[in-house]
Design a protein around this motif. Structure first.
Motif, PDB file in Angstrom:
ATOM      1  N   ILE A  83      30.767  62.098  35.090  1.00 42.99           N
ATOM      2  CA  ILE A  83      30.677  61.124  36.182  1.00 42.99           C
ATOM      3  C   ILE A  83      29.947  59.870  35.719  1.00 42.99           C
ATOM      4  N   ALA A  84      28.831  60.053  35.019  1.00 42.53           N
ATOM      5  CA  ALA A  84      28.035  58.911  34.559  1.00 42.53           C
ATOM      6  C   ALA A  84      28.760  58.083  33.515  1.00 42.53           C
ATOM      7  N   SER A  85      29.736  58.680  32.820  1.00 38.00           N
ATOM      8  CA  SER A  85      30.415  57.970  31.734  1.00 38.00           C
ATOM      9  C   SER A  85      31.484  57.000  32.229  1.00 38.00           C
ATOM     10  N   LEU A  86      31.931  57.126  33.469  1.00 37.42           N
ATOM     11  CA  LEU A  86      32.995  56.253  33.969  1.00 37.42           C
ATOM     12  C   LEU A  86      32.484  54.831  34.128  1.00 37.42           C
ATOM     13  N   LYS A  87      33.245  53.876  33.580  1.00 34.88           N
ATOM     14  CA  LYS A  87      32.841  52.475  33.612  1.00 34.88           C
ATOM     15  C   LYS A  87      33.922  51.617  34.271  1.00 34.88           C
ATOM     16  N   PHE A  88      33.478  50.556  34.914  1.00 38.82           N
ATOM     17  CA  PHE A  88      34.394  49.586  35.507  1.00 38.82           C
ATOM     18  C   PHE A  88      34.100  48.209  34.931  1.00 38.82           C
ATOM     19  N   ARG A  89      35.144  47.421  34.800  1.00 40.91           N
ATOM     20  CA  ARG A  89      35.043  46.074  34.239  1.00 40.91           C
ATOM     21  C   ARG A  89      35.091  45.053  35.372  1.00 40.91           C
ATOM     22  N   HIS A  90      34.135  44.119  35.384  1.00 40.66           N
ATOM     23  CA  HIS A  90      34.124  43.041  36.364  1.00 40.66           C
ATOM     24  C   HIS A  90      34.997  41.883  35.877  1.00 40.66           C
ATOM     25  N   VAL A  91      35.337  40.983  36.791  1.00 36.65           N
ATOM     26  CA  VAL A  91      36.077  39.771  36.441  1.00 36.65           C
ATOM     27  C   VAL A  91      35.441  38.571  37.137  1.00 36.65           C
ATOM     28  N   VAL A  92      35.198  37.533  36.374  1.00 40.09           N
ATOM     29  CA  VAL A  92      34.812  36.237  36.926  1.00 40.09           C
ATOM     30  C   VAL A  92      36.073  35.390  36.987  1.00 40.09           C
ATOM     31  N   LEU A  93      36.424  34.938  38.173  1.00 35.04           N
ATOM     32  CA  LEU A  93      37.623  34.131  38.384  1.00 35.04           C
ATOM     33  C   LEU A  93      37.194  32.684  38.609  1.00 35.04           C
ATOM     34  N   VAL A  94      37.588  31.820  37.689  1.00 36.66           N
ATOM     35  CA  VAL A  94      37.249  30.398  37.775  1.00 36.66           C
ATOM     36  C   VAL A  94      38.499  29.619  38.158  1.00 36.66           C
ATOM     37  N   ALA A  95      38.430  28.877  39.255  1.00 38.03           N
ATOM     38  CA  ALA A  95      39.563  28.074  39.722  1.00 38.03           C
ATOM     39  C   ALA A  95      39.297  26.596  39.428  1.00 38.03           C
ATOM     40  N   LEU A  96      40.239  25.955  38.759  1.00 41.59           N
ATOM     41  CA  LEU A  96      40.153  24.522  38.469  1.00 41.59           C
ATOM     42  C   LEU A  96      41.122  23.773  39.371  1.00 41.59           C
ATOM     43  N   PHE A  97      40.610  22.793  40.149  1.00 42.45           N
ATOM     44  CA  PHE A  97      41.443  22.005  41.046  1.00 42.45           C
ATOM     45  C   PHE A  97      41.894  20.741  40.316  1.00 42.45           C
TER      46      PHE A  97
END
Length: 462
Positions: free
Chosen positions: A298-312
């Motif tokens: 259980i402790a070994s499971l990892k999730f990856r985050h994402v930073v979403l940058v929007a350029l106008f």
């Protein structure tokens, strides 16, 4: 990934007075909404609980400064005809059919994606292409045996040269681990056209043969991918969907879950639980009844985050493709897409935007970096691609998406299987979804699983 400390509560109290629901769905992302949609069609009683103020999970469309963009370069592929019909019924004329290829930005040039042998020859040149060909032949002669890692799979399938250029560095950026520590399954069906047969077909038949393996046809909602989640939520019914409802405890007797605790205070009796919560969270909520040996899994499971940058951007168009992938280590992003290429209504006339995905972990500096600094940094990097001028940049914004991807490390399938086996002791618990089952899935997969699970449960009704 970190979560609020969960509670596991045994021996449910007989003083709980809330009305028992036939089904309690935990999580309002695509998997939970898909299950709810089919449960309503089957006439099943249910309640859906979502911790955040909105449903949709990471299948949501943002609106900023009149520009619309999704939480990723999402597309709906026609891989399951029955589920495609379901989405068409939900969206009607709002579901558009698109035919847009994608590309890879590599060393200042754009390469077809999935990789096309003839296009690679034109981009790399004679000498580099010969080297890649020799590497390809060598790999087929030397890389044999079980493909126990993504690196072994990539080198075996495409040769060390192509794997290094387009696969291994990109995958390490995306998942945060070297290819030697990743499952072979992360490759999916990408790069399927890279073989000698396709090379000769392209050489003698040209674009007709090339289009047969490029992954450029898909469906897309008129106002963004989030429309699918919105329609699914509407199908569930407003009275059955509850937001700002964080699951903080599960009451059980070691065999059945009897109630769900919400926001540390409210207790909701249940007959059956459908959990689409992250698998590690579901397991920790029930940890007191699980074998101690699965704690490490259980402790070994990892999730990856994402930073979403929007350029106008103050221009009509920046690219002509669906998505652009960035394997080169000099670029922090993995993927860039221009929403208006999917639907013209994603941006007002004369304006467009670029959505930039930067995978990271919570400890990485980019996760905490100032929004303005991120916008300026990303804009400086992408300006070198020739997509816009400095005076056309009209600002931007940043969205942070926690736990966007389960990290599929080598060996994770066995760990997940042991956790699932341990959770199977709860006879009224069903686990669904990308985070719930800890596997990489798409919208059509989640619709199919929701449909089939509801059908299975309905067949068990007296």
């Amino acid at each position: 990934m970190s979560f609020d400390p969960p509670k596991t509560v045994s021996n449910p109290s007989s003083n709980d007075t809330a009305c028992e629901r036939e089904l309690m769905i935990l999580g309002g992302g695509p998997a939970g909404l898909a299950f709810g949609h089919f449960a309503r069609k089957a006439g099943l009683d249910f309640q859906l609980l979502e911790a955040s103020p909105r449903v949709g999970g990471n299948a949501v469309t943002f609106v900023e400064d009149g520009l619309r963009f999704d939480s990723g370069a999402h597309r709906f592929h026609d891989r399951d005809p029955a589920m495609t019909r379901e989405v068409k019924e939900l969206l009607g004329a709002d579901l558009l059919e698109c035919a847009i290829p994608s590309q890879i930005y590599h060393q200042g040039r754009f390469v077809d994606f999935p990789l096309s042998p003839l296009n690679l020859f034109r981009v790399l040149g004679l000498r580099a292409s010969l080297g890649a060909g020799l590497s390809f032949l060598k790999a087929h002669l030397t890389h044999r045996g079980e493909q126990d890692s993504f690196e072994h799979h990539a080198v075996r399938a495409y040769g060390r040269d192509i794997a290094n250029r387009f696969l291994l560095g990109y995958s390490e950026k995306l998942w945060g681990l070297p290819g030697s520590q990743l499952c072979p399954s992360i490759s999916g069906k990408r790069l399927k056209g890279l073989n000698l047969r396709t090379f000769f077909l392209e050489t003698f038949q040209g674009g007709q043969a090339k289009s047969a393996h490029l992954d450029g046809r898909f469906y897309y909602p008129r106002l963004g991918f989030g429309m699918i989640a919105e329609k699914l939520a509407a199908s569930c019914g407003a009275d059955r969907v509850r937001v700002n409802a964080r699951v903080t405890g599960l009451r059980h007797d070691g065999r059945r879950i009897h109630a769900v605790e919400v926001n540390d205070s409210e207790v909701l009796p249940v007959e059956r639980v459908i959990s689409t919560l992250p698998l590690s969270l579901t397991a920790r909520l029930l940890a007191s009844s699980l074998p101690t040996e699965v704690a490490e899994d259980i402790a070994s499971l990892k999730f990856r985050h994402v930073v979403l940058v929007a350029l106008f951007l103050n221009r009509t168009s920046a690219t002509r493709v669906g998505s652009v992938y960035f394997p080169d280590p000099g670029f922090p992003m993995t993927r860039v897409y221009e929403p208006r290429n999917r639907s013209a209504e994603m941006a007002p006339p004369g304006r467009t935007m670029l959505a930039v995905e930067i995978p990271c972990d919570a400890a990485d500096a980019v996760w905490r970096q100032d929004d303005g600094e991120l916008v300026r940094f990303v804009a400086k990097k992408l300006k070198s691609c020739g997509w816009f001028r400095e005076d056309e940049l009209a600002g931007g914004c940043v969205k942070r998406l926690p736990a966007a991807y389960p990290v599929l490390e080598a060996g994770v399938k066995a760990r997940v299987r042991r956790i699932m086996d341990a959770l199977s002791q709860f006879e009224n618990l069903t686990i669904l979804g990308r985070s719930g089952e800890f596997r990489y899935t798409h919208m059509h997969d989640m619709l199919r699983v929701g449909h089939d699970t509801v059908a299975s449960l309905s067949s068990q009704q007296p």
